[in-house]
Write a protein that holds these residues in place. Structure first.
Motif: not given
Ligand code: FAD
Ligand code: PYC
Length: 416
Positions: A376-387
């Motif tokens: 969840g932590w890395v996926f949230a980062h990926t969605i928030a930053h588009d990276e």
């Protein structure tokens, strides 16, 4: 948070649990959100929580076609460990382990994380070489691990059959002391309540039936409760990942298989660690309620039924009795299956897709529960930053085109 005294709790019990405040709101879907998460399992709920907590994105809906935690999150055998082989996996699963260590406090919900250790048994010389290699790799990555010989295994599990005449003798094991188990329902409920407290809408009984796109970008989803617009959509649907990818117009290198487990009647405490055997295809732990929680490898065929075949049960119960003759008098209570999403390299896919603003998190196969907070932590980062975050960069979908696989079949510990 509302706190209850012992008198309150006794009163509620006697009055039949009336006037309890629901742990999260029953949200009706809005016409549009900044981010939609499809799938209300542990990973989807954790993603929504960290989007709100770490990135300040609270205009988020989690759309779940059934009830939250009703998929693999509520069907798994709750083993948590981070003893994978490759550096990329070490980063991902160890991030999750560190989050587990503070999770009950972070989400203010007791997820009953119990670091009682996990053994992965070795039954032949090649198993033992693989175990040594993996434990050395773990230590180089700062992850705890020990190699045990037969006596070391016996010290932790005195009633295990280490006789020389059994078909698969116990030559030793890898042991991760910080590994253990957690309460799976509590993980779903805890993340749901914590995300709801930060303003996330959790919408149950809402099936996503289409992914709407315009000019190569996602613009929303069609659901059983009408269309909903969104700037970004994260899909976390485990065994149904292939179905959702088809809705978005691309294919994933994933196969869906049944994975079964069962529990015995509750016993007095007998086993205070977790023992797995990949070669014999059986693993066992004892829940805090006293049930022995037992499972095996996947059923070989593909399918979307949440049940498996008897031959797998027969095989893993025979293995159980060879290793633990004491359990021959066990009465079994319940048996069930889930649908696991298996990638060719036994590692997950977490990242961007060919459709702009659409992200997938899937392919966890038999082993995603342990990763729930980290995923969840890395996926949230990926969605928030588009990276992707550096931790999940190696788990991009295009690794299958580049040939940069992260082969974790050996460490998956459950045959698939
Ligand atoms: P899920 O909890 O399955 O959540 C996905 C959700 O998406 C579901 O609730 C589903 O209803 C929803 N959904 C699907 N399609 C749609 C749609 N169209 N619209 C809206 N919602 C949709 N892992 C470990 O680490 N340790 C273990 O000991 C372990 N044991 C296991 C034992 C068994 C028997 C099984 C089946 C799995 C086990 N796993 C284990 C694997 C682990 O359970 C999963 O990897 C993990 O729970 C996946 O979490 P998730 O949130 O991605 O998926
Ligand atoms: O990945 O550790 C694991 C696991 C245990 C049981 C099913 N998966």
């Amino acid at each position: 948070m509302q706190r209850y005294s012992a008198f309150h709790l006794a009163g509620h019990a006697l009055r039949g649990h009336r006037h309890w405040r629901p742990a999260w709101r029953t949200a009706a879907p809005k016409r549009r959100y900044r981010v939609i998460i499809v799938g209300g399992g542990g990973h989807g709920l954790a993603t929504a929580f960290y989007l709100a907590k770490e990135h300040g994105i609270t205009d988020v809906a989690v759309l779940e076609r059934g009830w939250i935690g009703g998929g693999n999150t509520g069907r798994n055998t709750t083993i948590v460990r981070s003893n994978y082989l490759w550096g990329a996996s070490a980063g991902l699963y160890e991030k999750a382990m560190q989050l587990w260590e503070g999770l009950s406090r972070e989400i203010n919900f007791n997820v009953m994380f119990s670091q009682r250790g996990v053994l992965n048994l070795g039954h032949n010389l090649q198993d033992m070489r693989d175990i040594r290699r993996r434990v050395n790799a773990n230590r180089l990555n700062g992850i705890d691990g020990e190699v045990l010989d037969t006596e070391g295994v016996k010290r932790l599990v005195p009633f295990i059959n280490t006789g020389p005449d059994i078909r698969y003798p116990v030559l030793g094991a890898s042991y991760q002391p910080r590994a253990g188990i957690a309460r799976h329902d509590a993980v779903a409920w805890g993340f749901a309540r914590a995300a709801d407290n930060l303003g996330v809408d959790i919408v149950e009984n809402c099936e996503v039936t289409g992914i709407r796109r315009d000019n190569g970008r996602v613009v929303g989803v069609d659901t059983s409760r009408g269309p909903i617009d969104a700037e970004r959509v994260g899909v976390v649907v485990a065994g149904h990942a292939g179905v959702l990818a088809e809705m978005a117009g691309f294919r994933l290198p994933i196969e869906s298989h049944p994975l079964q487990a069962l529990v015995s009647e509750p016993l007095k405490p007998v086993l205070d660690t977790v023992v797995m055997s990949n070669a014999i295809h059986v693993y066992v732990s004892q829940s805090d309620k006293g049930e022995l929680v037992i499972g095996a490898g996947i059923d070989g065929y593909n399918g979307y039924g949440q049940r498996g075949s008897f031959q797998v049960i027969e095989h893993f119960l025979a293995a159980l009795l060879e290793l633990y003759p004491l359990f021959s008098r066990l009465r079994l209570l319940r048996h069930w299956g889930g649908i696991v999403d298996v990638c060719p390299d036994a590692s997950p896919i977490i990242g961007k897709t060919p459709v702009g603003g659409l992200y997938f998190n899937c392919g966890w196969g038999t082993g995603g529960f342990k990763a729930t907070p980290g995923s969840g932590w890395v996926f949230a980062h990926t969605i928030a930053h588009d990276e992707p975050h550096p931790i999940n960069a190696a788990f991009a979908l295009d690794r299958f085109e580049r040939g940069a696989l992260v082969d974790e079949h050996g460490a998956a510990a459950v045959a698939h």
